[in-house]
Design a protein around this motif. Structure first.
Motif, PDB file in Angstrom:
ATOM      1  N   THR A   1     -46.251 -32.845   2.782  1.00 47.53           N
ATOM      2  CA  THR A   1     -47.410 -33.140   2.436  1.00 47.53           C
ATOM      3  C   THR A   1     -47.375 -34.537   1.556  1.00 47.53           C
ATOM      4  O   THR A   1     -48.323 -35.480   1.688  1.00 47.53           O
TER       5      THR A   1
ATOM      6  N   PHE B   1     -45.935 -26.672   6.913  1.00 47.27           N
ATOM      7  CA  PHE B   1     -45.908 -27.848   6.021  1.00 47.27           C
ATOM      8  C   PHE B   1     -45.532 -27.266   4.548  1.00 47.27           C
ATOM      9  O   PHE B   1     -45.635 -26.207   4.345  1.00 47.27           O
ATOM     10  N   ASN B   2     -45.141 -28.173   3.812  1.00 41.83           N
ATOM     11  CA  ASN B   2     -44.643 -27.963   2.545  1.00 41.83           C
ATOM     12  C   ASN B   2     -45.211 -28.918   1.548  1.00 41.83           C
ATOM     13  O   ASN B   2     -45.446 -30.027   1.766  1.00 41.83           O
ATOM     14  N   THR B   3     -45.930 -28.464   0.499  1.00 36.69           N
ATOM     15  CA  THR B   3     -46.619 -29.178  -0.488  1.00 36.69           C
ATOM     16  C   THR B   3     -45.866 -29.775  -1.470  1.00 36.69           C
ATOM     17  O   THR B   3     -46.295 -30.598  -2.620  1.00 36.69           O
TER      18      THR B   3
ATOM     19  N   THR C   1     -43.176 -30.251   7.874  1.00 36.55           N
ATOM     20  CA  THR C   1     -44.003 -31.396   7.740  1.00 36.55           C
ATOM     21  C   THR C   1     -44.259 -31.460   6.067  1.00 36.55           C
ATOM     22  O   THR C   1     -44.569 -30.688   5.406  1.00 36.55           O
TER      23      THR C   1
ATOM     24  N   PHE D   1     -51.158 -19.768   7.827  1.00 39.43           N
ATOM     25  CA  PHE D   1     -50.378 -20.805   7.907  1.00 39.43           C
ATOM     26  C   PHE D   1     -49.228 -20.876   6.652  1.00 39.43           C
ATOM     27  O   PHE D   1     -48.646 -21.709   6.398  1.00 39.43           O
TER      28      PHE D   1
ATOM     29  N   THR E   1     -50.195 -37.196   8.388  1.00 44.61           N
ATOM     30  CA  THR E   1     -49.514 -35.796   8.108  1.00 44.61           C
ATOM     31  C   THR E   1     -50.748 -35.024   7.547  1.00 44.61           C
ATOM     32  O   THR E   1     -50.868 -34.008   7.569  1.00 44.61           O
ATOM     33  N   ARG E   2     -51.628 -35.854   6.936  1.00 42.42           N
ATOM     34  CA  ARG E   2     -52.744 -35.023   6.549  1.00 42.42           C
ATOM     35  C   ARG E   2     -53.751 -34.533   7.645  1.00 42.42           C
ATOM     36  O   ARG E   2     -53.974 -33.530   7.369  1.00 42.42           O
TER      37      ARG E   2
ATOM     38  N   VAL F   1     -51.701 -31.437   8.634  1.00 40.82           N
ATOM     39  CA  VAL F   1     -51.723 -30.259   7.982  1.00 40.82           C
ATOM     40  C   VAL F   1     -53.361 -29.861   7.891  1.00 40.82           C
ATOM     41  O   VAL F   1     -53.492 -28.316   7.849  1.00 40.82           O
ATOM     42  N   LYS F   2     -54.370 -30.534   8.008  1.00 37.41           N
ATOM     43  CA  LYS F   2     -55.721 -30.023   7.996  1.00 37.41           C
ATOM     44  C   LYS F   2     -55.737 -29.155   9.046  1.00 37.41           C
ATOM     45  O   LYS F   2     -56.656 -28.113   9.081  1.00 37.41           O
TER      46      LYS F   2
ATOM     47  N   ILE G   1     -53.450 -27.760  10.683  1.00 33.02           N
ATOM     48  CA  ILE G   1     -52.859 -26.392  10.598  1.00 33.02           C
ATOM     49  C   ILE G   1     -53.573 -25.257   9.721  1.00 33.02           C
ATOM     50  O   ILE G   1     -53.506 -24.003  10.011  1.00 33.02           O
ATOM     51  N   ARG G   2     -54.001 -25.821   8.853  1.00 35.72           N
ATOM     52  CA  ARG G   2     -54.892 -25.164   7.680  1.00 35.72           C
ATOM     53  C   ARG G   2     -56.100 -24.422   8.392  1.00 35.72           C
ATOM     54  O   ARG G   2     -56.405 -23.117   7.913  1.00 35.72           O
TER      55      ARG G   2
END
Length: 375
Positions: A54, A30-32, A52, A284, A113-114, A117-118, A120-121
């Motif tokens: 964020t 993911f990219n923020t 993905t 990650f 997507t949230r 990402v959660k 993956i983290r």
């Protein structure tokens, strides 16, 4: 069109394709960043990955030819919360969907997507497959598990240029030995740039500072580079595991001490291997335009752009030879180093990133000053 996102641990997300039928397999990351999706898509460092974003709304300002960081799209798939099909920007020449379709890349929207990402983290970056063709979750998870992954793979050979070229008039021009590298400076510096998967803005920043930049393939040997008699050597970013890249470390060992060297991202990691160190895979990774980095030599904190899944292990390097110069304030990982005996320094992040933070552009000036001092 229904699309399934299947992770190797059995987690499934359901979305919709906004680019038609397709399928892709890779490492899910993911990219923020809140903007800059075109730069993300054309960054060769994303080769072998499914990206993905964020930020929830993507595509609102379209795509244009001036913001390309390479000649094509590199992620295997692009995943967003909501795609905006009607771009509004005076620079836009086409929609994001048309751009992805043109390059054969699957785009998926309409899932949480949230939650992804959660996950993956918590669990870490994983193998993943995205498909509109195969809608059997069990089959997709099995196929994701069977993918080779990035560890130990030489991803650089997929993205490096096959022939040398010079940078002139904001574009690559075929040629070797600085025959086509042009800048407007009265007393230009000649820089050889190793292409491990470089971004064009690195060449723009060097050229803007009075450098004739000659780009060479990653497989170029040290003797060829030294025969060109450059004022300095630049090591670009690139994808994947640095320890899987073939041949480059031996080349860098030969070049150390011969010419000033500046490395970014994968170039930074390759330098650490040439110093005798090692690297490791982050849980990650760091990907986004808002990563805080502290310059230990000045005490200043800069907001940086980053995109990497591997990191230099400073414990594997001799403190008598290599100094840690920058750290990531989120996890204290290595973000920069310099050699105490040779004119060589490097950073893990991306000072050339645009749009985004400009805090780190001083690193290019530092390279220029190093070359002039050595000259």
């Amino acid at each position: 069109m229904k699309a399934l996102i299947a992770l190797e641990d059995g987690t499934i997300f359901e979305g919709q394709s906004f680019t038609g039928e397709g399928e892709a397999i890779g490492e899910i990351v993911f990219n923020t960043s809140m903007s800059g999706y075109q730069e993300v898509l054309t960054d060769p460092s994303y080769t072998g990955q499914l990206v993905t974003m964020t930020y929830p709304l993507i595509g609102n300002y379209g795509v244009n030819p001036d913001d390309m960081e390479s000649s094509k799209v590199h992620p295997m798939a692009f995943l967003v919360k909501e795609y905006n099909p009607i771009p509004s920007n005076y620079r836009s020449t086409q929609s994001l969907a048309d751009f992805l379709i043109e390059h054969g890349i699957l785009g998926v929207q309409g899932f949480d997507t949230r939650a992804l990402v959660k996950h993956i983290r918590t669990v870490g970056a994983m193998k993943c497959i995205v498909s509109t063709k195969d809608t059997d979750p069990e089959s997709l998870v099995k196929r994701a598990k069977e993918w080779t992954g990035l560890v130990g793979q030489d991803m650089v050979k997929r993205v490096t240029c096959t022939e040398p070229y010079g940078w002139a008039d904001n574009q690559p021009v075929p040629g070797s030995d600085f025959s086509t590298a042009k800048c407007d400076a009265e007393n230009p510096l000649n820089v050889v740039a190793f292409d491990f998967g470089l971004k064009y803005n690195q060449l723009r920043e060097l050229t803007a500072r009075g450098c004739n930049v000659q780009v060479v393939p990653a497989t170029t040997d040290a003797e060829t580079v030294l025969a060109m008699n450059p004022d300095g050597i630049f090591l670009s970013n690139g994808p994947g595991d640095p320890e899987g890249v073939e041949g480059v470390v031996d080349t860098l060992k030969t070049l150390l001490g011969k010419k000033p060297i500046f490395g970014i991202c994968l170039g930074h990691q390759m330098l650490s291997l040439a110093y005798g160190g090692s690297t490791y895979k982050l849980k990650f990774g760091h990907r986004g335009g808002n990563q805080p980095v502290k310059d230990l030599t000045t005490g200043k904190v800069e907001i940086s752009s980053q995109n990497h899944g591997f990191c230099v292990d400073m414990k594997s390097l001799s403190e008598d030879e290599v100094e840690l110069t920058h750290i990531n304030l989120n996890d204290n990982s290595c973000e920069g180093m310099r050699h105490k005996k040779y004119p060589a320094f490097s950073v893990q992040y991306h000072p050339e990133h645009a749009p985004g933070p400009h805090d780190s552009l001083y690193l290019f000036d530092r390279f220029i000053n190093m070359m002039r001092d050595q000259g």
